[in-house]
Design a protein around this motif. Structure first.
Motif, PDB file in Angstrom:
ATOM      1  N   ILE A 103      -8.707  28.027 -22.022  1.00 49.98           N
ATOM      2  CA  ILE A 103      -8.708  29.498 -22.082  1.00 49.98           C
ATOM      3  C   ILE A 103      -8.934  29.958 -23.522  1.00 49.98           C
ATOM      4  CG2 ILE A 103      -7.302  31.594 -21.789  1.00 49.98           C
ATOM      5  CD1 ILE A 103      -5.904  30.196 -19.438  1.00 49.98           C
ATOM      6  N   MET A 104      -8.249  29.266 -24.453  1.00 50.37           N
ATOM      7  CA  MET A 104      -8.360  29.648 -25.860  1.00 50.37           C
ATOM      8  C   MET A 104      -9.815  29.620 -26.335  1.00 50.37           C
ATOM      9  SD  MET A 104      -6.812  30.651 -28.583  1.00 50.37           S
ATOM     10  CE  MET A 104      -7.028  30.691 -30.362  1.00 50.37           C
ATOM     11  N   MET A 105     -10.604  28.715 -25.748  1.00 50.79           N
ATOM     12  CA  MET A 105     -12.003  28.586 -26.183  1.00 50.79           C
ATOM     13  C   MET A 105     -12.791  29.885 -26.016  1.00 50.79           C
ATOM     14  SD  MET A 105     -12.863  24.771 -24.786  1.00 50.79           S
ATOM     15  CE  MET A 105     -12.060  23.330 -25.535  1.00 50.79           C
ATOM     16  N   PHE A 106     -12.629  30.548 -24.862  1.00 49.85           N
ATOM     17  CA  PHE A 106     -13.398  31.801 -24.720  1.00 49.85           C
ATOM     18  C   PHE A 106     -12.584  33.015 -25.147  1.00 49.85           C
ATOM     19  CE2 PHE A 106     -11.545  33.705 -20.908  1.00 49.85           C
ATOM     20  CZ  PHE A 106     -10.990  32.619 -20.232  1.00 49.85           C
ATOM     21  N   ALA A 358     -19.380  26.568 -28.509  1.00 48.20           N
ATOM     22  CA  ALA A 358     -20.204  26.322 -27.314  1.00 48.20           C
ATOM     23  C   ALA A 358     -20.314  27.605 -26.481  1.00 48.20           C
ATOM     24  CB  ALA A 358     -19.614  25.185 -26.493  1.00 48.20           C
ATOM     25  N   CYS A 359     -19.205  28.346 -26.365  1.00 50.90           N
ATOM     26  CA  CYS A 359     -19.223  29.598 -25.598  1.00 50.90           C
ATOM     27  C   CYS A 359     -20.172  30.627 -26.214  1.00 50.90           C
ATOM     28  CB  CYS A 359     -17.826  30.211 -25.518  1.00 50.90           C
ATOM     29  SG  CYS A 359     -16.685  29.292 -24.496  1.00 50.90           S
ATOM     30  N   ILE A 360     -20.205  30.650 -27.541  1.00 54.07           N
ATOM     31  CA  ILE A 360     -21.043  31.635 -28.228  1.00 54.07           C
ATOM     32  C   ILE A 360     -22.519  31.331 -27.982  1.00 54.07           C
ATOM     33  CG2 ILE A 360     -21.800  32.403 -30.520  1.00 54.07           C
ATOM     34  CD1 ILE A 360     -18.836  32.099 -31.405  1.00 54.07           C
ATOM     35  N   TYR A 361     -22.874  30.053 -28.039  1.00 55.61           N
ATOM     36  CA  TYR A 361     -24.289  29.697 -27.908  1.00 55.61           C
ATOM     37  C   TYR A 361     -24.749  29.566 -26.462  1.00 55.61           C
ATOM     38  CZ  TYR A 361     -24.887  29.265 -32.886  1.00 55.61           C
ATOM     39  OH  TYR A 361     -24.981  29.560 -34.218  1.00 55.61           O
ATOM     40  N   TYR A 362     -23.813  29.177 -25.574  1.00 49.63           N
ATOM     41  CA  TYR A 362     -24.195  29.005 -24.173  1.00 49.63           C
ATOM     42  C   TYR A 362     -23.305  29.860 -23.282  1.00 49.63           C
ATOM     43  CZ  TYR A 362     -26.390  24.959 -26.300  1.00 49.63           C
ATOM     44  OH  TYR A 362     -27.123  24.142 -27.120  1.00 49.63           O
ATOM     45  N   GLU A 364     -23.243  30.086 -20.247  1.00 48.49           N
ATOM     46  CA  GLU A 364     -22.774  29.373 -19.049  1.00 48.49           C
ATOM     47  C   GLU A 364     -21.438  28.697 -19.330  1.00 48.49           C
ATOM     48  OE1 GLU A 364     -25.780  27.792 -20.610  1.00 48.49           O
ATOM     49  OE2 GLU A 364     -26.567  29.787 -20.158  1.00 48.49           O
ATOM     50  N   VAL A 365     -21.265  28.199 -20.568  1.00 53.86           N
ATOM     51  CA  VAL A 365     -20.002  27.534 -20.914  1.00 53.86           C
ATOM     52  C   VAL A 365     -18.877  28.558 -20.872  1.00 53.86           C
ATOM     53  CG1 VAL A 365     -18.751  26.284 -22.715  1.00 53.86           C
ATOM     54  CG2 VAL A 365     -21.181  25.814 -22.324  1.00 53.86           C
ATOM     55  N   PHE A 366     -19.125  29.717 -21.459  1.00 49.46           N
ATOM     56  CA  PHE A 366     -18.157  30.812 -21.425  1.00 49.46           C
ATOM     57  C   PHE A 366     -17.740  31.104 -19.977  1.00 49.46           C
ATOM     58  CE2 PHE A 366     -16.755  34.798 -23.701  1.00 49.46           C
ATOM     59  CZ  PHE A 366     -16.256  35.462 -22.597  1.00 49.46           C
ATOM     60  N   ASP A 367     -18.733  31.347 -19.118  1.00 48.83           N
ATOM     61  CA  ASP A 367     -18.446  31.699 -17.725  1.00 48.83           C
ATOM     62  C   ASP A 367     -17.716  30.576 -16.994  1.00 48.83           C
ATOM     63  OD1 ASP A 367     -19.720  34.034 -18.263  1.00 48.83           O
ATOM     64  OD2 ASP A 367     -21.605  33.490 -17.258  1.00 48.83           O
ATOM     65  N   ALA A 374      -9.092  30.536 -14.811  1.00 57.03           N
ATOM     66  CA  ALA A 374      -8.411  31.636 -14.131  1.00 57.03           C
ATOM     67  C   ALA A 374      -8.405  31.457 -12.612  1.00 57.03           C
ATOM     68  CB  ALA A 374      -9.057  32.967 -14.508  1.00 57.03           C
ATOM     69  N   ASN A 375      -9.520  31.007 -12.055  1.00 56.96           N
ATOM     70  CA  ASN A 375      -9.600  30.998 -10.596  1.00 56.96           C
ATOM     71  C   ASN A 375      -9.164  29.697  -9.951  1.00 56.96           C
ATOM     72  OD1 ASN A 375     -10.630  33.520 -11.016  1.00 56.96           O
ATOM     73  ND2 ASN A 375     -12.756  32.874 -10.784  1.00 56.96           N
ATOM     74  N   ILE A 376      -9.120  28.609 -10.736  1.00 57.58           N
ATOM     75  CA  ILE A 376      -8.742  27.332 -10.128  1.00 57.58           C
ATOM     76  C   ILE A 376      -7.499  26.727 -10.788  1.00 57.58           C
ATOM     77  CG2 ILE A 376      -9.507  24.972  -9.616  1.00 57.58           C
ATOM     78  CD1 ILE A 376     -12.390  26.266  -9.485  1.00 57.58           C
ATOM     79  N   MET A 377      -7.554  26.489 -12.103  1.00 63.05           N
ATOM     80  CA  MET A 377      -6.454  25.751 -12.734  1.00 63.05           C
ATOM     81  C   MET A 377      -5.131  26.521 -12.715  1.00 63.05           C
ATOM     82  SD  MET A 377      -8.528  23.976 -15.855  1.00 63.05           S
ATOM     83  CE  MET A 377      -7.392  22.667 -16.340  1.00 63.05           C
ATOM     84  N   LEU A 378      -5.157  27.813 -13.042  1.00 64.36           N
ATOM     85  CA  LEU A 378      -3.889  28.558 -13.081  1.00 64.36           C
ATOM     86  C   LEU A 378      -3.268  28.700 -11.684  1.00 64.36           C
ATOM     87  CD1 LEU A 378      -4.548  31.351 -15.767  1.00 64.36           C
ATOM     88  CD2 LEU A 378      -3.709  29.014 -16.076  1.00 64.36           C
ATOM     89  N   PRO A 379      -4.049  29.108 -10.649  1.00 62.56           N
ATOM     90  CA  PRO A 379      -3.440  29.178  -9.321  1.00 62.56           C
ATOM     91  C   PRO A 379      -2.937  27.818  -8.834  1.00 62.56           C
ATOM     92  CG  PRO A 379      -5.547  30.326  -9.325  1.00 62.56           C
ATOM     93  CD  PRO A 379      -5.436  29.640 -10.647  1.00 62.56           C
ATOM     94  N   LEU A 380      -3.680  26.743  -9.172  1.00 61.80           N
ATOM     95  CA  LEU A 380      -3.245  25.409  -8.781  1.00 61.80           C
ATOM     96  C   LEU A 380      -1.933  25.047  -9.480  1.00 61.80           C
ATOM     97  CD1 LEU A 380      -4.758  23.626  -6.812  1.00 61.80           C
ATOM     98  CD2 LEU A 380      -5.709  22.356  -8.741  1.00 61.80           C
TER      99      LEU A 380
END
Ligand code: PHE
Ligand code: NA
Length: 436
Positions: A103-106, A358-362, A364-367, A374-380
């Motif tokens: 999460i911290m990455m983006f 990586a998020c800044i340049y790509y 897709e990495v951000f998304d 948010a949608n998988i790891m935290l609910p899990l």
């Protein structure tokens, strides 16, 4: 003396937990995903998830943190073992630490955008400008990696310095003063929207529930955001639970934190959508929503340059009190192995910094990082915590540790935690996989 100490640590907990919860999730993410997923029905599902999944899981996380008095990995394995179950429950904490890093990455990239807007406000780049050029300002930033990199790096550096010194004394006090001011600013913006925006269109968008627009993806995102916004499912609140005083009841504190977090998100949305409709913008324009709508307000306001500067500075500080809680569980965990705090902080923040590049340049990495966490790891993670507390631990241990008595309050929490929350999370997962 004793009561005073207790009060103080309960207060420390409330400050730390509110600081962690209130952040970009409320002011940046909630409005833009509400815009993308069609408004009203999405908001209603999100509120339902806060109430029936978020709040019960938060109580469970704090309880584990308070009993374990350690980092999430050790707290969970210790409690698991002493209940005669496996120490492998610590793995839930480990996955949470990884989620925090991801999460911290983006998160630090978006916080960097907020810092950039502090500078833009000071220089008056959007002051008395047209809507078109305000929109252009944001896309220019997105197309300028080195500018993003600069602010992203500054944000990581500040986060790292605070965590390296130790969180407990760091920014607790400043959050105490600054968060109410941030809220005051949001109310100011709400007032501006009321007079200058299309207020009724904004409210209709946010609160008219049209369930035909609600996709299974939207339900997953709403549930994921309930975890994200309350900082749940990855051990941040669990780590802060160690500050929670022995006997105090967890329930009321949790309700306060959840209510504050929710009100701030709703007010942020109510300030932005009327401006969207009055200025012919699209609600579903994505991550730029806050960076376009609010500058429109500041650009037309008397003293808008000044207000804009303060506002984006406050948003950056709110992001900072969240980002330290993303890093802290991992650092506390490494400390247990004798690794010095500055070294583990440097390594963790360094990894997040690289991921952010990586998020800044790509995009897709951000998304992907946003979606996966948010949608998988935290609910899990939340599901595992609900199962751990609701089903793996003996009921009498839980009754004793949670300190909510044995009346209706405890019973309804216990029921929701054992049945509604886990089943709800599983159903949303299955639904989004098109299995039901
Ligand atoms: N709750 C924070 C926010 O809304 C984000 C966050 C998620 C912080 C998970 C810590 C852990 O901005
Ligand atoms: Na939040």
């Amino acid at each position: 003396m004793t009561t005073n100490v207790t009060w103080k640590s309960r207060w420390t907990f409330i400050l730390a937990a509110t600081g962690s919860a209130v952040g970009l999730g409320n002011i940046w993410k909630f409005p833009y995903i509400t815009g993308e997923y069609g408004g009203g029905a999405f908001v209603l599902v999100y509120l339902g998830c806060i109430l029936l999944i978020g709040i019960p899981v938060m109580i469970a996380e704090i309880m584990v943190g308070r009993s374990g008095r350690s980092d999430p990995v050790h707290s969970m394995s210790k409690m698991g073992k002493s209940a005669g179950k496996s120490g492998n429950w610590g793995a839930v904490g480990a996955i949470g630490i990884l989620a925090g890093l991801m999460i911290m990455m983006f998160y630090s990239v978006v916080a960097g955008w907020a810092l950039d807007y502090v500078a833009q406000s000071i220089s008056g780049s959007y002051y008395q400008a047209s809507t078109a050029s305000i929109e252009q300002n944001f896309s220019q930033l997105l197309n300028n990696p080195s500018e993003q990199l600069l602010w992203h790096s500054i944000f990581c550096l500040i986060t790292g310095s605070i965590v390296a010194v130790g969180v407990t004394n760091g920014i607790g006090k400043s959050v105490d003063i600054l968060m109410p001011i941030l809220f005051g600013f949001l109310l100011l913006l709400l007032g501006y929207s009321w007079f200058n925006g299309d207020f009724s269109a904004g409210l209709h968008f946010m609160f008219d529930t049209d369930f035909s627009k609600l996709t299974s993806e939207a339900v997953l995102v709403a549930m994921g955001h309930a975890f994200f916004t309350l900082s749940l499912g990855m051990g941040a609140i669990m780590a802060y639970g160690a500050y929670f005083p022995g006997k105090a009841s967890i329930g009321k504190t949790v309700l306060t934190i959840a209510a504050l977090d929710t009100v701030i998100a709703l007010v942020a949305g109510m300030a932005m959508f009327p401006l969207v409709f009055a200025n012919d913008l699209t609600p579903g324009q994505g991550p730029g929503l806050m960076f376009v709508t609010l500058p429109i307000a500041f650009s037309n306001m008397v003293g808008g340059q000044f207000f804009g500067t303060i506002f984006f500075a406050l948003v950056s500080i709110a992001a900072l009190s969240s980002s330290i809680s993303l890093i802290e569980p991992g650092v506390a965990w490494l400390e247990k192995y004798g690794i010095k705090r500055p070294i583990s902080t440097f390594s963790f923040t360094g990894l997040a910094w690289l991921g952010g590049i990586a998020c800044i340049y790509y995009g897709e990495v951000f998304d992907a990082l946003d979606y996966l966490t948010a949608n998988i790891m935290l609910p899990l993670g939340g599901l595992m915590i609900a199962i751990f507390v609701g089903r793996a631990l003996p009921r009498n241990t839980v009754t004793e540790e949670v300190g909510m008595g044995s009346g209706i309050l405890f019973k309804s929490w216990w029921f929701v935690l054992r049945y509604f929350a886990p089943i709800g999370i599983i159903l949303v997962f299955l639904n989004s996989l098109k299995l039901i």
